[in-house]
Design an enzyme around this catalytic site. Structure first.
Site, PDB file in Angstrom:
ATOM      1  N   CYS A  61       0.623  -1.182  -0.051  1.00 31.41           N
ATOM      2  CA  CYS A  61       0.013  -0.054   0.137  1.00 31.41           C
ATOM      3  C   CYS A  61       0.698   1.180  -0.112  1.00 31.41           C
ATOM      4  O   CYS A  61       0.937   1.927   0.902  1.00 31.41           O
ATOM      5  CB  CYS A  61      -1.037   0.088   1.185  1.00 31.41           C
ATOM      6  SG  CYS A  61      -2.291   1.234   0.916  1.00 31.41           S
TER       7      CYS A  61
ATOM      8  N   CYS B 197      -5.762   2.523  -4.752  1.00 32.73           N
ATOM      9  CA  CYS B 197      -5.437   3.150  -3.558  1.00 32.73           C
ATOM     10  C   CYS B 197      -6.429   4.133  -3.077  1.00 32.73           C
ATOM     11  O   CYS B 197      -6.576   5.102  -3.592  1.00 32.73           O
ATOM     12  CB  CYS B 197      -4.029   3.830  -3.523  1.00 32.73           C
ATOM     13  SG  CYS B 197      -3.365   4.516  -2.112  1.00 32.73           S
TER      14      CYS B 197
END
Ligand code: UQ1
Length: 453
Positions: free
Chosen positions: A199, A377
């Site tokens: 991430c 994201c």
């Protein structure tokens, strides 16, 4: 030699309304399975159930216990919510469930960790020395977080009054919120390493949430926020990077690029960065320090016969099939798939891997499914706002909601996406994704692919 057949336990298992006695598939009964999945994280659990359902949908169901999941971990974590814990929006206990509660009874659970791979013999060995054979192997062991890669970090994290915290572990994600709430004035420093991380947006998500919290509670004027990142820009995709950099300047947040954290002096609250531009050491004073540690491939993969030269499981970037052994597959953070490492990526990788594996086993030919690198994201930019970055290979945006009248541009944060991240995605993950019936942007509809020629 294959390991001896050890503790088969007679257990009472409830299936639906019926209660019956059966031999537990979790016990060490077999030394060979049709499909062995290594890892009970997001990738492993998701793909194991998708594979089971794919064979069943084709009218060729596997037997109970033909698929085994190998993982000694007690707990499974929904890591995307650790940013929400750090922002005071979720209790950390809600991000954790026992692995055993997430594995359905038709899948076997081998509570051990993999130690070695012997793909030329179609087998693995576990930490207890047991040898397990397979017809097909799926590897999804995740990524390693190198807490020791920064001098002084473990000690600073263990000290509740250090002002140093990280959303990158279950143990420390609630400390982030405590530290944000405790800060009255001074210097809030947020770091991101130059290494690959899971991430890539999370290091700045927590920064934006802290920044917003400081403003909303009247502390904004007393706290200077700075972002020190080992990367050359705010984000890997130009479209979102430009939008985020503009936001950074407008919000008065300092941007220090190609600065990689190397050392923390907790006693004096000083952080040392290596500036890649001139190789100099830069020492920065902090009152609050949020650290994203460096990450890399798991030791168990590095140097193994299925690894690439870096240590990721070497797979074809479109098919998820090993480039070295045709009956080996991989997805998620441990794979060499050249995309950003997120649970959203797994929603698109898993159906591709599943289809190609199913066709390969069923017809001897690879399926026609191709992964385009889709990842996402959901980038929190404050309380009630989120920028939903979605992109594929080559850093090309691939936006699910682009052009919808009430959305407009996905590079502009909005409230609907905030509720996706906070409410929809955790619900979809626990209730549908891990059981193999959530396919990311296409929701509950499994992507269909033409049969192989
Ligand atoms: C998604 O499906 C998912 O899993 C539940 C996420 O959580 C980790 C995500 O972050 C994203 C972006 C998706 C993709 C789904 C949509 C509706 C864009």
């Amino acid at each position: 030699m294959l390991a001896s057949r050890t503790t088969s336990a007679l257990v009472k298992a409830k299936s639906g309304a019926r209660s019956s006695l059966r031999w537990a598939s979790t016990a060490a009964e077999k030394d060979k399975y049709k499909i062995v999945v290594i890892g009970a994280g997001s990738g492993g659990l998701t793909v194991a159930s998708q594979i089971y359902k794919r064979f069943k949908a084709a009218g060729k169901p596997l037997n109970e216990g033909d698929i085994a999941i190998v993982d000694a971990a007690e707990n499974h974590y929904y890591q995307p919510a650790w940013t929400l814990v750090g922002s005071g929006l979720t209790r950390k206990e809600e991000t954790r469930k026992p692995v055993s509660s997430l594995i359905p009874s038709h899948l076997a659970h081998i509570k051990e960790n993999v130690k070695t791979f012997a793909p030329d013999k179609n087998s693995i060995t576990t930490s207890s020395g047991r040898e397990i054979g397979y017809d097909s192997l799926v590897v999804s062991v995740g990524i390693q977080t190198n807490w020791n890669g920064i001098e002084g970090l473990p000690k600073a994290l263990a000290d509740s009054s250090s002002g140093v915290s990280s959303i990158y572990s279950y143990e420390t994600c609630d400390k982030v919120w405590n530290d944000i709430e405790a800060l009255r004035s001074g210097q809030a420093v947020f770091t991101q390493p130059s290494s690959v991380i899971k991430c890539g947006g999370a290091p700045q998500k927590i920064m934006w949430m802290a920044w917003d919290r400081f403003q909303k509670t009247g502390r904004g004027d007393q706290i200077k926020v700075d972002f020190y990142t080992g990367t050359p820009a705010m984000f890997a995709v130009k479209k979102y990077s430009d939008a985020l950099n503009e936001m950074r300047i407008q919000r008065g947040v300092g941007g220090h690029f190609q600065h990689n954290l190397t050392k923390i002096d907790a006693a004096n609250r000083k952080a040392t960065f290596k500036n890649a531009a001139d190789n100099s050491d830069v020492v920065v004073d902090y009152t609050f320090l949020h650290v994203t540690p460096p990450m890399g491939p798991m030791d168990v993969i590095k140097g193994s016969p299925i690894a690439d030269e870096v240590g990721w499981v070497a797979v074809d970037s479109a098919t998820c099939q090993s480039t070295k052994f045709s009956n080996v597959w991989s997805l998620g953070d441990c794979s060499s798939l050249p995309t950003s490492k997120t649970a959203a990526a797994i929603t698109s990788e898993a159906p591709v891997l599943t289809e190609n594996l199913f066709q390969f086993v069923d017809t001897g030919k690879l399926g026609t499914a191709k992964y385009d690198g889709y990842t996402s994201c959901p980038l929190l930019t404050g309380y009630g706002e989120l920028l939903l970055a979605e992109f594929k290979y080559g850093g090309q945006p691939k936006e699910t909601f682009a052009g919808l009248p009430f959305i407009g541009d996905q590079a502009k944060p909005n409230r609907l996406f905030y509720h996706f991240k906070k409410d929809l995605f955790p619900w979809a993950y626990w209730n549908h994704m891990l059981s193999g019936s959530w396919f990311g942007p296409s929701g509950g509809i499994r992507p269909k692919y033409p049969p192989p020629q």
